[in-house]
Design a protein around this motif. Structure first.
Motif, PDB file in Angstrom:
ATOM      1  N   SER A  71       0.650  -1.365  -0.272  1.00  0.00           N
ATOM      2  CA  SER A  71      -0.021   0.106   0.022  1.00  0.00           C
ATOM      3  C   SER A  71       0.969   1.233  -0.187  1.00  0.00           C
ATOM      4  O   SER A  71       2.157   1.040   0.317  1.00  0.00           O
ATOM      5  CB  SER A  71      -1.087   0.113   1.323  1.00  0.00           C
ATOM      6  N   LYS A  92      -4.668  -1.790   4.614  1.00  0.00           N
ATOM      7  CA  LYS A  92      -3.877  -2.981   4.122  1.00  0.00           C
ATOM      8  C   LYS A  92      -3.484  -3.824   5.326  1.00  0.00           C
ATOM      9  O   LYS A  92      -3.469  -4.973   5.556  1.00  0.00           O
ATOM     10  CB  LYS A  92      -2.406  -2.645   3.471  1.00  0.00           C
ATOM     11  N   PHE A 130      -3.194  -1.652  -2.407  1.00  0.00           N
ATOM     12  CA  PHE A 130      -4.191  -0.758  -1.935  1.00  0.00           C
ATOM     13  C   PHE A 130      -3.329   0.791  -2.109  1.00  0.00           C
ATOM     14  O   PHE A 130      -2.365   0.737  -1.621  1.00  0.00           O
ATOM     15  CB  PHE A 130      -4.405  -0.800  -0.244  1.00  0.00           C
TER      16      PHE A 130
END
Length: 146
Positions: A7, A15, A64
């Protein structure tokens, strides 16, 4: 399965929550960063996860960022990688079943934690079956290899 996660700072908390859930589901998780809420650019993290998939060090990835868009675009720059942005369980299942996506992405500014967990679970619970979709994936691969 061995799952890579990553992420940027915008999605660090999401995450971490999904990472814990993936472990609860019985998968091994490798975290490629970021490791705090300090600002970080997402492309390098996406490139790492995608490259590790290509090298068969991990089987799938879940990335993410704020929207999930940037991570997906970045991951798709690695030849042979198919990344799909998913914010619902149906899309996550289809990413794997129809598109053999090795990576899905989600946006922390778009999706809540509990839904993100279910999206990850839906993605990890199915496997590419080939069939008519294999022909389409081959066409994508052929274009990429031109």
């Amino acid at each position: 399965m061995k799952i890579g996660v990553g992420s940027d700072h915008n999605a660090f908390d999401l995450k971490e929550a999904v990472k814990a859930y993936i472990r609860e589901l019985g998968h091994e998780v490798i975290d490629y960063g970021c490791f705090s809420k300090d600002e970080v650019d997402y492309p390098g993290i996406a490139f790492k996860v995608a490259t590790e998939i290509k090298a068969a060090q991990i089987e799938r990835g879940i990335l993410f960022c704020g929207t999930g868009i940037g991570m997906s675009i970045a991951a798709n720059k690695i030849p042979g990688i198919r990344s799909a942005q998913c914010h619902d369980t149906y899309s996550a299942e289809r990413a794997q079943l129809s598109n053999d996506a090795q990576i899905i992405t989600m946006g922390a500014k778009i999706i809540g934690e509990e839904v993100a967990k279910k999206v990850a679970e839906a993605y990890l619970n199915v496997s590419f079956q080939g069939g008519n979709s294999a022909r389409k994936i081959a066409q994508i691969t052929d274009k990429e290899n031109e």
